[in-house]
Design an enzyme around this catalytic site. Structure first.
Site, PDB file in Angstrom:
ATOM      1  N   ALA A 219     -25.969  37.755  28.172  1.00 28.59           N
ATOM      2  CA  ALA A 219     -27.025  38.011  29.147  1.00 28.59           C
ATOM      3  C   ALA A 219     -26.484  37.706  30.534  1.00 28.59           C
ATOM      4  O   ALA A 219     -25.526  36.946  30.683  1.00 28.59           O
ATOM      5  CB  ALA A 219     -28.224  37.109  28.842  1.00 28.59           C
TER       6      ALA A 219
ATOM      7  N   GLY B 222     -25.617  37.606  24.083  1.00 27.33           N
ATOM      8  CA  GLY B 222     -26.398  38.835  23.972  1.00 27.33           C
ATOM      9  C   GLY B 222     -25.532  40.040  23.700  1.00 27.33           C
ATOM     10  O   GLY B 222     -25.981  41.025  23.107  1.00 27.33           O
TER      11      GLY B 222
ATOM     12  N   GLU C 271     -25.159  40.083  20.106  1.00 33.82           N
ATOM     13  CA  GLU C 271     -26.442  40.458  19.505  1.00 33.82           C
ATOM     14  C   GLU C 271     -26.694  41.957  19.627  1.00 33.82           C
ATOM     15  O   GLU C 271     -27.250  42.572  18.718  1.00 33.82           O
ATOM     16  CB  GLU C 271     -27.569  39.664  20.166  1.00 33.82           C
ATOM     17  CG  GLU C 271     -27.489  38.181  19.791  1.00 33.82           C
ATOM     18  CD  GLU C 271     -28.487  37.349  20.554  1.00 33.82           C
ATOM     19  OE1 GLU C 271     -28.335  37.229  21.787  1.00 33.82           O
ATOM     20  OE2 GLU C 271     -29.412  36.817  19.943  1.00 33.82           O
TER      21      GLU C 271
HETATM   22  N1  T1G Z   1     -23.551  36.442  33.337  1.00 35.72           N
HETATM   23  C1  T1G Z   1     -23.232  36.669  34.643  1.00 35.72           C
HETATM   24  N2  T1G Z   1     -21.981  36.473  35.156  1.00 35.72           N
HETATM   25  C2  T1G Z   1     -21.038  36.044  34.302  1.00 35.72           C
HETATM   26  C3  T1G Z   1     -21.297  35.784  32.937  1.00 35.72           C
HETATM   27  C4  T1G Z   1     -22.620  36.006  32.462  1.00 35.72           C
HETATM   28  N3  T1G Z   1     -22.944  35.820  31.175  1.00 35.72           N
HETATM   29  N4  T1G Z   1     -20.134  35.342  32.360  1.00 35.72           N
HETATM   30  C5  T1G Z   1     -19.208  35.334  33.327  1.00 35.72           C
HETATM   31  N5  T1G Z   1     -19.741  35.753  34.481  1.00 35.72           N
HETATM   32  C6  T1G Z   1     -19.047  35.887  35.764  1.00 35.72           C
HETATM   33  C7  T1G Z   1     -18.587  34.544  36.293  1.00 35.72           C
HETATM   34  O1  T1G Z   1     -19.632  33.917  37.004  1.00 35.72           O
HETATM   35  C8  T1G Z   1     -17.445  34.978  37.197  1.00 35.72           C
HETATM   36  O2  T1G Z   1     -18.020  35.547  38.339  1.00 35.72           O
HETATM   37  C9  T1G Z   1     -16.810  36.148  36.445  1.00 35.72           C
HETATM   38  O3  T1G Z   1     -17.848  36.626  35.547  1.00 35.72           O
HETATM   39  C10 T1G Z   1     -15.616  35.741  35.638  1.00 35.72           C
HETATM   40  O4  T1G Z   1     -16.052  34.634  34.835  1.00 35.72           O
HETATM   41  C11 T1G Z   1     -29.599  36.755  25.297  1.00 35.72           C
HETATM   42  C12 T1G Z   1     -29.336  34.158  26.168  1.00 35.72           C
HETATM   43  C13 T1G Z   1     -16.773  35.798  29.655  1.00 35.72           C
HETATM   44  C14 T1G Z   1     -15.231  34.109  28.650  1.00 35.72           C
HETATM   45  O5  T1G Z   1     -22.212  32.175  27.769  1.00 35.72           O
HETATM   46  O6  T1G Z   1     -17.720  32.332  28.825  1.00 35.72           O
HETATM   47  O7  T1G Z   1     -26.352  35.914  26.231  1.00 35.72           O
HETATM   48  O8  T1G Z   1     -17.744  33.644  39.928  1.00 35.72           O
HETATM   49  O9  T1G Z   1     -14.432  32.950  35.763  1.00 35.72           O
HETATM   50  O10 T1G Z   1     -12.486  32.594  32.678  1.00 35.72           O
HETATM   51  O11 T1G Z   1     -29.105  35.455  23.406  1.00 35.72           O
HETATM   52  O12 T1G Z   1     -17.077  33.915  31.841  1.00 35.72           O
HETATM   53  O13 T1G Z   1     -15.986  35.437  39.783  1.00 35.72           O
HETATM   54  O14 T1G Z   1     -18.235  35.920  40.769  1.00 35.72           O
HETATM   55  O15 T1G Z   1     -15.624  32.562  33.539  1.00 35.72           O
HETATM   56  O16 T1G Z   1     -12.087  35.072  32.250  1.00 35.72           O
HETATM   57  C15 T1G Z   1     -23.967  34.002  26.772  1.00 35.72           C
HETATM   58  C16 T1G Z   1     -20.286  33.049  29.629  1.00 35.72           C
HETATM   59  C17 T1G Z   1     -24.976  34.046  27.873  1.00 35.72           C
HETATM   60  C18 T1G Z   1     -20.533  33.743  28.311  1.00 35.72           C
HETATM   61  C19 T1G Z   1     -14.784  35.054  30.919  1.00 35.72           C
HETATM   62  N6  T1G Z   1     -22.644  34.295  27.288  1.00 35.72           N
HETATM   63  N7  T1G Z   1     -19.062  33.505  30.244  1.00 35.72           N
HETATM   64  O17 T1G Z   1     -14.060  33.905  31.288  1.00 35.72           O
HETATM   65  O18 T1G Z   1     -13.845  34.370  33.775  1.00 35.72           O
HETATM   66  S1  T1G Z   1     -26.577  33.603  27.290  1.00 35.72           S
HETATM   67  C20 T1G Z   1     -21.871  33.328  27.776  1.00 35.72           C
HETATM   68  C21 T1G Z   1     -17.854  33.055  29.787  1.00 35.72           C
HETATM   69  C22 T1G Z   1     -27.001  34.898  26.281  1.00 35.72           C
HETATM   70  C23 T1G Z   1     -28.551  35.910  24.628  1.00 35.72           C
HETATM   71  C24 T1G Z   1     -28.187  34.689  25.403  1.00 35.72           C
HETATM   72  C25 T1G Z   1     -16.666  33.495  30.576  1.00 35.72           C
HETATM   73  C26 T1G Z   1     -15.870  34.634  29.918  1.00 35.72           C
HETATM   74  P1  T1G Z   1     -17.463  35.119  39.814  1.00 35.72           P
HETATM   75  P2  T1G Z   1     -14.996  33.509  34.495  1.00 35.72           P
HETATM   76  P3  T1G Z   1     -13.018  33.964  32.487  1.00 35.72           P
END
Ligand code: T1G
Length: 702
Positions: free
Chosen positions: A73, A112, A115
């Site tokens: 998400a 998500g 999912e």
């Molecule tokens: N949403 C928005 N921006 C995101 C994002 C996200 N989920 N994940 C990363 N970014 C942005 C981050 O802020 C940065 O932006 C850039 O992408 C690179 O990130 C409905 C409720 C994917 C493994 O928890 O683990 O889905 O600061 O520096 O080291 O049930 O990002 O450069 O402008 O971390 O290569 C679940 C979280 C959400 C994944 C990449 N998903 N992200 O790592 O790059 S909850 C997560 C990560 C959800 C559902 C539920 C990592 C990455 P900027 P980065 P990276």
């Protein structure tokens, strides 16, 4: 990598559709990680509906451009009202598809994103793909059907493991679990997904919806004690965290309730979690950790660093050398003491062998890692280094003499870093011809384990030296936080204030073990006095000048140096964890009585308030002085360097949650002269501002 479609019809700004024969290929292109923002959800939903209405389309493929399949998400949407189409609506559209949908997955299919793939009928992954449900890291649960589909696809045992560990699953394990149906080379992903779609459509079989699978959740397929066991494990490991407990409730519902009822419970519990302080804190830390990569001020490109020198083969220098070697740098470790070099090599070899034993490294990789650290007694071996880090004894004269020598040996544009934790970096830089190449890299011990590095920007430090230092932190998988020059920088300067506040409480009636217990139940691994015993009370004690002036001096004079002496603030004779000591209680009570202060009992909440107030007040001063540039940077320092519980968000986030007015009141009760209220704290209280989002020059959201 997914090749980007060269043609196609744009559904909206982030989703386009290309028809390949009778297959509709839906491509999401929303950098950087194809997060499932409202526009992505809307584009995918419309494209799936359109493909189902198109008589020429027999099946669908969903794929992503760029580095990854949808990584979850869009975290930026949390905290606001649900935006249509919600996840529920989008997943409902996929569920309603009568035509087969194949997910072509690459990169990091998380949250998500996973999912959405589960709501497809088949999943083809590129080699190198990882899949996971990291939601509990954000204090959430898979809220788009994941807690109901995962158990049906891979079984509740594996589903609970993925959800409660939040670990990434590699493509081959995903294939073995049944999470994906095929793994193909990256450059064949789209072709293989299209071929799968054609094959499934040609079979004439009804679509295989994960929600309809029941074999894996049949009562006789579910271990009777699965959920009891899972709850017991949580009560031992993370008793304070809500999200894991809610995840168990949802997965249990998958095996005890009809699908739609389970989804309804999942959605109800998801929205409950979104509003919890724990989830807001964890999301704050997630965003703050990414913000620190972009310090304010002039940006520059990082230099290409291949060879790094480390001077000083003591505990810190050896740890830094290993951290650099772990990141793939060629390391030149220099020390005039051959014994120190040999000891450093022995400890590195032992560590790498332990990693081999744990299956983390192959023998060959361990050997290569060890060989990547060259050792020498001669500074001249540093000549070819791009960066040199000094980690010698914490004495200004010794460091300055060394820096002069290093300056003569190195190439003109090599960066010189100091690992000093207490000295004035600008003073050290004054002996270098070009001080713009000088920076501080304050590693935390053990340097090859602790993730925090305070990147100290000196008065003359150049933007590219700063960018290079931050890039090195990234390569070492460490969190570099840019700080200014002052005694103790950010973390230790705040820690000193917390220690003073704790010592002040001892003179007002509190006992060391009460203070430690309050912080441990708050979420720290240990309190200030347990930490003192661990580090050693004699670290800052002077045998010549000691005069029983403080509780610590008296303890040292009695040989109570801490754990290593079997006694410190605690007695260790009976238990490794340490037991409250009557002897220490008497010493404390004596000092308290002589202080002339009113003695009273303190509850854990008030102890936490006092110690947090001291931390937060000093943090506010650091912001006022520009030593720290953001309130959230301070939170990152404390979460990564001092064990501040992540689900509390860091001291600044915690203060906002507790109420800055309450924090200010506690500061005023500290009664410690040098801890008068910080002007910024007072100002934010009057303005209703927040410390965690404070950044000079940027409006602080209330
Ligand atoms: N949403 C928005 N921006 C995101 C994002 C996200 N989920 N994940 C990363 N970014 C942005 C981050 O802020 C940065 O932006 C850039 O992408 C690179 O990130 C409905 C409720 C994917 C493994 O928890 O683990 O889905 O600061 O520096 O080291 O049930 O990002 O450069 O402008 O971390 O290569 C679940 C979280 C959400 C994944 C990449 N998903 N992200 O790592 O790059 S909850 C997560 C990560 C959800 C559902 C539920 C990592 C990455 P900027 P980065 P990276």
């Amino acid at each position: 990598m997914c090749e980007t479609a060269d043609t196609g019809t744009a559904v909206n700004g982030v989703v386009r559709v290309q028809t390949r024969g009778s297959i509709s290929v839906i491509e999401v292109d929303s950098p950087p990680v194809n997060a499932l923002s409202r526009d992505v959800r809307a584009g995918v939903s419309s494209a799936v509906v359109a493909a189902n209405e198109d008589p020429d389309v027999v099946a669908l493929v969903i794929t992503c451009a760029g580095r990854t399949w949808m990584a979850g998400a869009d975290i930026k949407e949390f905290g606001g009202p649900p935006l249509e189409p919600t996840f529920t609506r989008m997943i409902g559209v996929l569920d309603g598809s009568v035509k087969p949908i194949v997910a072509a997955v690459h990169g990091t299919a998380l949250g998500g994103g996973l999912e959405l793939a589960l709501a497809c009928h088949h999943r083809v992954a590129a080699t190198g793909t990882v899949l996971g449900s990291p939601e509990i890291k954000l204090g959430l649960l898979p809220g788009a059907g994941g807690t109901q589909r995962l158990p049906r696809l891979i079984g509740p045992v594996a589903a609970l493991d993925l959800i409660l560990t939040a670990r990434n699953v590699a493509a081959d394990e995903a294939l073995a679990l049944g999470l994906v149906d095929a793994v193909v080379p990256s450059d064949e992903l789209r072709r293989a997904a299209i071929a799968t779609a054609l094959e499934v459509a040609a079979s004439g079989q009804p679509v295989r919806r994960v929600r309809d699978l029941s074999e894996r959740i049949a009562p006789d397929a579910v271990p009777a004690d699965l959920f009891t066991e899972a709850r017991m494990n949580l009560s031992r490991s993370t008793p304070d965290l809500l999200a894991p407990q809610y995840c168990i409730r949802c997965v249990e519902a998958a095996v005890t309730m009809p699908f739609d009822d389970g989804v309804a419970l999942e959605r109800e519990l998801f929205y409950e979690l979104v509003d919890t302080s724990q989830s807001r804190a964890l999301r704050h830390v997630f965003a703050a950790e990414r913000r620190v990569k972009r310090p304010p001020g002039e940006s520059a490109s990082a230099r290409d660093v291949q060879a790094v020198g480390v001077v000083g083969a003591g505990t810190m220098g050896s740890g830094i050398a290993m951290a650099l070697a772990d990141a793939g740098y060629r390391v030149h470790l220099v020390d005039s003491d051959r014994g120190a070099l040999e000891r450093s090599d022995t400890s590195a070899a032992a560590r790498y062998q332990r990693m081999v034993g744990r299956g983390e490294l192959s023998e060959a990789a361990a050997r290569a890692r060890r060989d990547s650290i060259g050792r020498s007694e001669e500074l001249v071996s540093l000549r070819a280094c791009d960066v040199v880090i000094e980690a010698v004894v914490e004495r200004s004269d010794v460091k300055k003499a060394l820096l002069r020598q290093v300056d003569e040996v190195l190439g003109a544009d090599a960066i010189i870093a100091s690992n000093t934790s207490t000295l004035d970096l600008d003073d050290l830089a004054s002996v270098i011809g070009d001080p713009s190449r000088v920076i501080g890299l304050h590693f935390f011990s053990p340097a090859h384990i602790m993730t925090l590095v305070e990147v100290v920007r000196g008065r003359h430090t150049s933007p590219d030296a700063l960018a290079t230092a931050l890039d090195m932190c990234r390569r070492m998988n460490k969190t570099g936080v840019v700080v200014g020059v002052c005694p103790g920088f950010v973390g230790n300067r705040m820690l000193l204030r917390r220690t003073a506040a704790a010592d002040a409480l001892l003179l007002q009636g509190a006992m060391p073990w009460e203070i430690d217990a309050a912080l441990v139940s708050f979420g720290f691994k240990m309190g200030p006095y347990q930490m003192s015993d661990l580090i050693g009370l004699d670290v800052l004690w002077n045998r010549e000048t000691t005069s029983s002036a403080t509780i610590r001096e008296v303890l040292c004079e009695q040989g109570r140096f801490g754990q290593k002496a079997g006694a410190g603030f605690y007695d260790y004779a009976e238990s490794r964890r340490g037991a409250p000591s009557e002897q220490v209680a008497d010493i404390v009570r004596g000092f308290a009585r002589r202080s002339g202060q009113t003695q009273r009992a303190f509850g854990p909440d008030e102890i936490v308030d006092r110690l947090m107030a001291a931390l937060v007040n000093e943090g506010a001063k650091l912001l006022d002085e520009g030593i720290a540039t953001r309130g959230s940077d301070i939170d990152v320092v404390w979460v990564h360097g001092y064990g501040f519980p992540r689900h509390r968000g860091g001291p600044m986030f915690f203060a906002d949650e507790r109420g800055l007015d309450r924090m200010l009141a506690s500061v005023e009760e500290l009664g410690i002269p040098e801890q008068e209220p910080a002007p910024l704290l007072t100002r934010l209280v009057s303005e209703g501002g927040r410390l965690a989002t404070y950044e000079p020059g940027v409006p602080s959201s209330g």
